[in-house]
Write a protein that holds these residues in place. Structure first.
Motif, PDB file in Angstrom:
ATOM      1  N   ASP A   6      -0.636  89.201 101.206  1.00 36.55           N
ATOM      2  CA  ASP A   6      -0.474  87.999 102.014  1.00 36.55           C
ATOM      3  C   ASP A   6      -1.786  87.704 102.731  1.00 36.55           C
TER       4      ASP A   6
ATOM      5  N   SER B 151       6.492  81.944  98.885  1.00 35.84           N
ATOM      6  CA  SER B 151       5.816  80.958  99.729  1.00 35.84           C
ATOM      7  C   SER B 151       6.741  80.534 100.853  1.00 35.84           C
TER       8      SER B 151
ATOM      9  N   LEU C 225      -2.390  79.078  99.099  1.00 40.38           N
ATOM     10  CA  LEU C 225      -1.315  78.612  98.217  1.00 40.38           C
ATOM     11  C   LEU C 225      -1.892  77.895  97.000  1.00 40.38           C
TER      12      LEU C 225
ATOM     13  N   THR D 227      11.727  77.844 101.668  1.00 42.40           N
ATOM     14  CA  THR D 227      10.894  78.918 101.115  1.00 42.40           C
ATOM     15  C   THR D 227      11.079  78.995  99.605  1.00 42.40           C
TER      16      THR D 227
ATOM     17  N   HIS E 276       1.998  80.781 102.814  1.00 41.58           N
ATOM     18  CA  HIS E 276       3.034  79.911 103.382  1.00 41.58           C
ATOM     19  C   HIS E 276       2.645  78.436 103.301  1.00 41.58           C
ATOM     20  N   GLN E 277       3.678  77.583 103.338  1.00 44.69           N
ATOM     21  CA  GLN E 277       3.501  76.140 103.177  1.00 44.69           C
ATOM     22  C   GLN E 277       3.295  75.410 104.499  1.00 44.69           C
TER      23      GLN E 277
ATOM     24  N   LYS F  59      -2.639  76.714 103.211  1.00 46.45           N
ATOM     25  CA  LYS F  59      -2.561  75.977 101.959  1.00 46.45           C
ATOM     26  C   LYS F  59      -3.740  76.293 101.048  1.00 46.45           C
TER      27      LYS F  59
ATOM     28  N   ILE G 203       5.561  84.949  93.307  1.00 42.32           N
ATOM     29  CA  ILE G 203       5.007  84.244  94.461  1.00 42.32           C
ATOM     30  C   ILE G 203       6.136  84.052  95.467  1.00 42.32           C
TER      31      ILE G 203
END
Length: 491
Positions: free
Chosen positions: A221, A191, A166, A106, A126-127, A163, A189
């Motif tokens: 979010d 992530s 992101l 993270t 999130h990744q 993504k 940020i």
């Protein structure tokens, strides 16, 4: 007869008065959730390099940061590649911000503001992505991890979830950093690296913020979006989640003697007892009530809805039961108004002619604000009564989030920016799934859940499904929204 006549006249007069009250309230109705955003001066649009953003999102999609239920299947090197790609593609943003890594890969970025007295804002995306099941891979128009740019869209797993967000955030901050923007308010940020498995990355980020005494002005979010064909008014609306449901799975187990199926027991056995328990729980649903964020969405949209809807909402004191019934007539509508119960898994004997020594069912709950894991457990135990089963949580449940304000400064900034970018009215609502943002509620005044992408209701099926993609128009809206939000909140 005179008495009867007087009663009839009295009833008629009462009905006339009631009708007059209903009509007056209908025409005078103003939704309580519609906070005045007119005082918020939303920043002007920026120039967006859509073609470049599409290429960079394509590159991110081609890195399969897949989280599996069995974490041993995860490939950590893919997160290393993604982190390097972000640093390479967004050098100005990385020069302006510090980067820290916590649990589960993270990332926590901080762009320091010039006014330390102002609470920061936190943007989240999130990744990780969910797997693509082999049997559905052939149903994709383009390879799920190919990142194809075709048909005016970017295709692949993560294009929307998450993504797209992101990359949208980094595209926005890179543009602002290149222009020499210096935020007055600190911009952060977070992530998460393991959102899709309800992991601990975002929790670790929250612990980091708490250790530094940071309380964000607001957190934003993923969660809800711009719906073109919302069922309340039929038109376009930007729906912002002010809360999300809790999550928990009950494990119901029926013990039995086991043995050979040729000699079944007279007392029904474990499978039958388990079946009775599951049916008893499912047949005792939580009541639907017209309250909370789901009801606030209906109230916010009522002025643009057909007259009968406006009348019912304006006179909730009279039509509350009818409103709950009508909104709850579909599964998505019902999910907004109560805690849902979904039996999902069963386990019995491993062989068709063997009686199991124990039979187990798993029942998934999405817990509405106002309920709790304790009320869920109590209701389930009451439903099974004296049936010979045990009821326990499969893993510790997540409670529903607090409900964030729909009148605070943070709400006004997010709502005003969303409305300006979407060119649509804005409404609060409830997120029925889960996001990483729930972990940040202890370190934020408000938490909101929204992506500035436009969907028809039918489009939502592609998230976690086949042919996930984001149109170039929606990608541009992503970048515009995050840039204008930062400029509005932090200038």
């Amino acid at each position: 007869m005179r008495v009867v006549g007087r009663i009839a006249l009295g009833l008629a007069a009462a009905l006339i008065v009631l009708a007059a009250v209903v009509l007056v309230r209908t025409f005078a109705f103003k939704p309580p959730a519609a906070a005045d955003t007119a005082a918020i001066e939303v920043a002007a649009p920026i120039a967006v390099d859509v073609a470049g953003a599409a290429q960079r999102l394509s590159q991110a999609i081609q890195i399969p940061t897949v989280r599996h239920q069995d974490r041993a299947e995860d490939i950590d090197a893919e997160w290393t590649k993604l982190h390097a790609l972000l640093a390479t593609n967004y050098p100005a943003a990385h020069a302006a911000m510090t980067r820290e890594e916590v649990a589960s890969r993270t990332l926590v970025y901080t762009w320091p503001g010039t006014d330390k007295a102002l609470a920061p804002i936190v943007l989240m995306a999130h990744q990780d992505v969910v797997p693509v099941t082999p049997e559905t891979a052939r149903d994709w128009k383009y390879p799920p991890f190919g990142g194809a740019i075709a048909e005016n869209a970017v295709w692949g797993r993560g294009a929307i979830d998450d993504k797209g967000s992101l990359v949208g955030i980094f595209e926005a901050l890179e543009t602002l950093a290149k222009q020499g923007f210096k935020p007055r308010r600190t911009v952060m940020i977070v992530s998460g690296g393991d959102e899709e498995v309800a992991g601990q990355g975002a929790s670790a980020a929250a612990a980091l913020l708490k250790s530094r005494g940071i309380t964000a002005e607001f957190v934003l979010d993923e969660g809800l979006a711009v719906i073109n064909d919302n069922p309340i008014s039929g038109g376009k609306v930007a729906v912002i989640g002010t809360a999300e449901k809790g999550y928990g799975t009950l494990r119901v187990t029926a013990k039995a003697a086991g043995g050979h199926s040729s000699s079944p027991p007279a007392d029904a056995g474990g499978v039958v007892n388990l079946s009775r328990a599951v049916v008893a729980i499912a047949d005792d649903p939580f009541p639907m009530t017209f309250q909370g964020p789901g009801a606030e969405m209906v109230k916010a949209l009522a002025p643009d809805a057909p007259f009968m809807v406006r009348m019912a909402v304006a006179n909730e004191w009279l039509f509350r039961g009818l409103l709950a019934k009508q909104v709850g007539a579909t599964p998505p509508g019902a999910a907004l108004l109560h805690t849902t119960i979904a039996p999902t898994m069963l386990k019995g004997s491993p062989k068709e002619n063997v009686l199991p020594q124990d039979a187990t069912a798993w029942i998934n709950y999405r817990i509405a604000p106002g309920d709790s894991s304790a009320t869920v457990m109590a209701r389930a135990k009451a439903a099974v009564g004296d049936l010979p089963v045990t009821v326990a949580w499969n893993t510790p449940p997540n409670e529903p989030s607090p409900v964030s304000s729909s009148s605070s400064w943070g709400w006004k900034v997010v709502a005003a920016t969303a409305g300006a970018v979407a060119q649509a009215p804005v409404a609060p609502s409830l997120v029925t799934a889960g996001t990483d943002s729930r972990f940040l509620t202890p370190v934020a005044k408000d938490v909101y859940r929204f992506q500035p992408v436009e969907f028809d209701l039918a489009d939502v099926q592609m998230i976690h499904g086949v042919n996930e993609h984001i149109t170039l128009g929606n990608l541009e809206k992503m970048v515009q929204f995050y840039a204008r939000l930062v400029l509005t909140a932090a200038r």
